[in-house]
Design a protein around this motif. Structure first.
Motif, PDB file in Angstrom:
ATOM      1  N   LEU A 146      26.704  31.626  33.413  1.00 26.64           N
ATOM      2  CA  LEU A 146      27.207  32.168  34.626  1.00 26.64           C
ATOM      3  C   LEU A 146      28.088  31.019  35.710  1.00 26.64           C
ATOM      4  O   LEU A 146      29.030  31.288  36.126  1.00 26.64           O
ATOM      5  N   ARG A 147      27.522  29.904  35.579  1.00 25.60           N
ATOM      6  CA  ARG A 147      28.257  28.575  36.278  1.00 25.60           C
ATOM      7  C   ARG A 147      29.615  28.466  35.594  1.00 25.60           C
ATOM      8  O   ARG A 147      30.695  28.467  36.416  1.00 25.60           O
ATOM      9  N   GLU A 148      29.708  28.478  34.412  1.00 23.96           N
ATOM     10  CA  GLU A 148      30.947  28.433  33.664  1.00 23.96           C
ATOM     11  C   GLU A 148      31.925  29.487  33.898  1.00 23.96           C
ATOM     12  O   GLU A 148      33.252  29.199  34.141  1.00 23.96           O
ATOM     13  N   PHE A 149      31.308  30.599  33.756  1.00 24.03           N
ATOM     14  CA  PHE A 149      32.119  31.967  34.248  1.00 24.03           C
ATOM     15  C   PHE A 149      32.968  31.812  35.350  1.00 24.03           C
ATOM     16  O   PHE A 149      33.944  32.121  35.775  1.00 24.03           O
ATOM     17  N   GLY A 150      31.852  31.406  36.400  1.00 25.61           N
ATOM     18  CA  GLY A 150      32.455  31.284  37.943  1.00 25.61           C
ATOM     19  C   GLY A 150      33.423  30.278  37.875  1.00 25.61           C
ATOM     20  O   GLY A 150      34.632  30.394  38.559  1.00 25.61           O
ATOM     21  N   ASN A 151      33.381  29.216  37.513  1.00 29.17           N
ATOM     22  CA  ASN A 151      34.144  28.153  37.422  1.00 29.17           C
ATOM     23  C   ASN A 151      35.612  28.409  36.531  1.00 29.17           C
ATOM     24  O   ASN A 151      36.721  28.145  37.201  1.00 29.17           O
ATOM     25  N   ASN A 159      32.150  37.761  41.945  1.00 24.04           N
ATOM     26  CA  ASN A 159      30.913  37.936  42.540  1.00 24.04           C
ATOM     27  C   ASN A 159      30.058  39.130  41.802  1.00 24.04           C
ATOM     28  O   ASN A 159      29.085  39.243  41.565  1.00 24.04           O
ATOM     29  N   GLU A 160      30.945  40.188  42.033  1.00 21.52           N
ATOM     30  CA  GLU A 160      30.681  41.367  41.584  1.00 21.52           C
ATOM     31  C   GLU A 160      30.445  41.233  39.735  1.00 21.52           C
ATOM     32  O   GLU A 160      29.452  41.854  39.449  1.00 21.52           O
ATOM     33  N   TYR A 161      31.311  40.652  39.163  1.00 21.03           N
ATOM     34  CA  TYR A 161      30.885  40.406  37.688  1.00 21.03           C
ATOM     35  C   TYR A 161      29.592  39.451  37.495  1.00 21.03           C
ATOM     36  O   TYR A 161      28.845  40.212  36.675  1.00 21.03           O
TER      37      TYR A 161
END
Length: 141
Positions: free
Chosen positions: A47-52, A66-68
């Motif tokens: 999730l951290r990598e996805f957001g980044n 944020n919805e994802y």
């Protein structure tokens, strides 16, 4: 129960339409996950990598990112965490086998949580890690 780790690149393709073919195939993977969520898992690192990745490499608005993240949290119900032991093993895999530290850390934490299979497009790096099964679902959907 056998669980499959869903790597960050698959999560990114679920959200990012830049490569329409990969987007569509990742959406098929998402359908499989939604049908049998108990068979799949992710780590907080995913999730951290996805957001980044989405923050730094796409124009997707913050609220959609944020919805994802919220959607993934609901689908997977719980994201496992890494720990010092996983990090130390990752250092060894990096130095001895040339595996990316982050990939090794993710997989060592997954193994500690009973997961030995990963869905990823990055088969080359993960195949270096002994004792796991690496599957690229984008190749067969």
């Amino acid at each position: 129960m056998v669980k499959i780790l869903v790597d960050t690149n698959i999560l990114v393709y679920i959200a990012d339409k830049k490569d329409l073919t990969k987007y569509q195939k990742a959406r098929e993977v998402l359908k499989e996950i939604e049908k049998n969520p108990e068979n799949f898992t992710i780590g907080l690192q995913n999730l951290r990598e996805f957001g980044n990745v989405l923050c730094n490499k796409t124009k997707i608005p913050a609220h959609e990112i944020n919805e994802y993240i919220f959607q993934f949290q609901n689908i997977f119900s719980e994201a496992f965490q890494d720990d010092i032991e996983s990090m130390q093993q990752a250092v060894f895999l990096n130095r001895e086998l040339g595996v990316s530290f982050h990939d090794a850390n993710l997989m060592r934490a997954a193994i500690k949580n009973g997961t030995y299979t990963i869905y990823t497009e990055n088969t080359k790096d993960f195949e270096k890690i002994p004792g796991i099964r690496v599957v690229n679902p984008l190749n067969w959907l």
